[in-house]
Design a protein around this motif. Sequence first.
Motif, mmCIF file in Angstrom:
data_model
loop_
_atom_site.group_PDB
_atom_site.id
_atom_site.type_symbol
_atom_site.label_atom_id
_atom_site.label_comp_id
_atom_site.label_asym_id
_atom_site.label_seq_id
_atom_site.Cartn_x
_atom_site.Cartn_y
_atom_site.Cartn_z
ATOM 1 N N TRP A 162 0.840 -1.188 0.000
ATOM 2 C CA TRP A 162 0.000 0.000 0.000
ATOM 3 C C TRP A 162 0.878 1.242 0.000
ATOM 4 O O TRP A 162 1.956 1.242 0.594
ATOM 5 N N PRO A 213 -5.856 2.919 3.427
ATOM 6 C CA PRO A 213 -7.141 3.020 2.727
ATOM 7 C C PRO A 213 -8.248 3.592 3.615
ATOM 8 O O PRO A 213 -8.297 3.331 4.815
ATOM 9 N N SER A 247 -14.706 3.419 1.427
ATOM 10 C CA SER A 247 -15.003 2.008 1.141
ATOM 11 C C SER A 247 -16.430 1.657 1.534
ATOM 12 O O SER A 247 -17.151 0.996 0.778
ATOM 13 N N ARG A 259 -10.936 -3.641 1.034
ATOM 14 C CA ARG A 259 -10.245 -2.358 1.242
ATOM 15 C C ARG A 259 -10.564 -1.805 2.623
ATOM 16 O O ARG A 259 -9.681 -1.291 3.320
ATOM 17 N N GLN A 286 -8.694 -7.234 -2.539
ATOM 18 C CA GLN A 286 -9.246 -6.008 -3.105
ATOM 19 C C GLN A 286 -8.681 -5.726 -4.494
ATOM 20 O O GLN A 286 -9.400 -5.280 -5.394
ATOM 21 N N GLU A 290 -5.385 7.578 -3.324
ATOM 22 C CA GLU A 290 -6.591 6.754 -3.301
ATOM 23 C C GLU A 290 -7.754 7.327 -4.084
ATOM 24 O O GLU A 290 -8.540 6.574 -4.677
#
Length: 278
Positions: free
Chosen positions: A14, A18, A23, A66, A82, A233
Motif C-alpha cells: 500500500w 485506505p 469504502s 479495502r 481487493q 486513493e
Amino acid sequence: MPKLEPLKSGYYVWHYVPSVAASVVFILLFLAVTAIHFWKIFRTKVRFTLPFAIGGLFELIGYAARAGAYDKTGRLMPYIIQSVFILIAPTLFAAAVYMVLARIIRSVKAEHLSPIPIRFVTKTFVTCDILTFFIQGGGAGLMSQSSLTSTGQYIVLAGLILQIATFVLFLTTATVFKLRMDRHPTITTMNSEVPWVKHLYSMYAISALILLRSIFRVVEYGLGNDGYLLSNEWPTYILDALPMFLAMICFAVWYPSELQPFLDKGDATPIEHVEQKV
C-alpha cells in the motif's frame, strides 16, 4: 490512527492507509445495486445477465477488503483480495454487454446486417473477455510480490490493452450495425415496438464507462508503482468505483429482458424487398 505498515519482507504493498469511509460508501452502493440485479434475474428468468450481477458481487468483496485493510496494511491477503476483485469485476460487466448486442440484432431480425456473422458475435467478444479476465487476475496476483511487481504490472497492462481493443472492435461492430439499420430497416422495426434503440444506446453508455475505467487503469499501471495514481486513493473511487456503479445503474434501469419477447418473433425481410414485391 493506523499507520502505513510494510509486509514482513519490508515491502510496502500500500502507498496509503485506505479510507474506511469511502469504502463503506461504495460497499453500500454496490450492495444495493447488486441486490437489484439479482432480483431482476430472479423475476425475469434472464440468465445471460448473471455475469453483471456477479461483477457487482466482486466489486462488493473488493471494497469490503479495502475497508478491512484499514488497520492491516502490513498483511498481504486483504491487499490481494481487493486488488484482484476490483480489477476483474468490469470484465464480467463486459461479458454481459457483449451478449446484449447479439440479442438486439436477433430481436429486430437483422442478422444479415451484422458486420460479424451473428453466430460469432457473442463467441468472439466473450472469448476475448475471458482472456482479459485471466490475464488481469494473474497480473494482479503477481503485483503483491515485491520481486514480481513490475512483471505483474506489465501483465495487467496487457490485459487492459486487450480489453480496450476488444471494446473498440465491439463498439465499431455495434455502430456499423446501427448505420446499416438506419439505411435498411427491417419490417420488425416498423411493425413492432422492439425497444432495440434504447438498449443499443444503453450498451454504448455502459461500454463508454468501462472504457473510461480501463483507460484510467492503463495510465495508472503505466505510470508505475510509484506513480501518482497508484500512490493516491481518490482516483480509484472517482475513475473506477463511480463509473462501475453508474454502469450497473444503467444496466438495471434499461434491463435487456425487454428484448426476450421479440427474439423468436417477427419478419426478417428488409422494407425495400417488400416495396419491390408490391
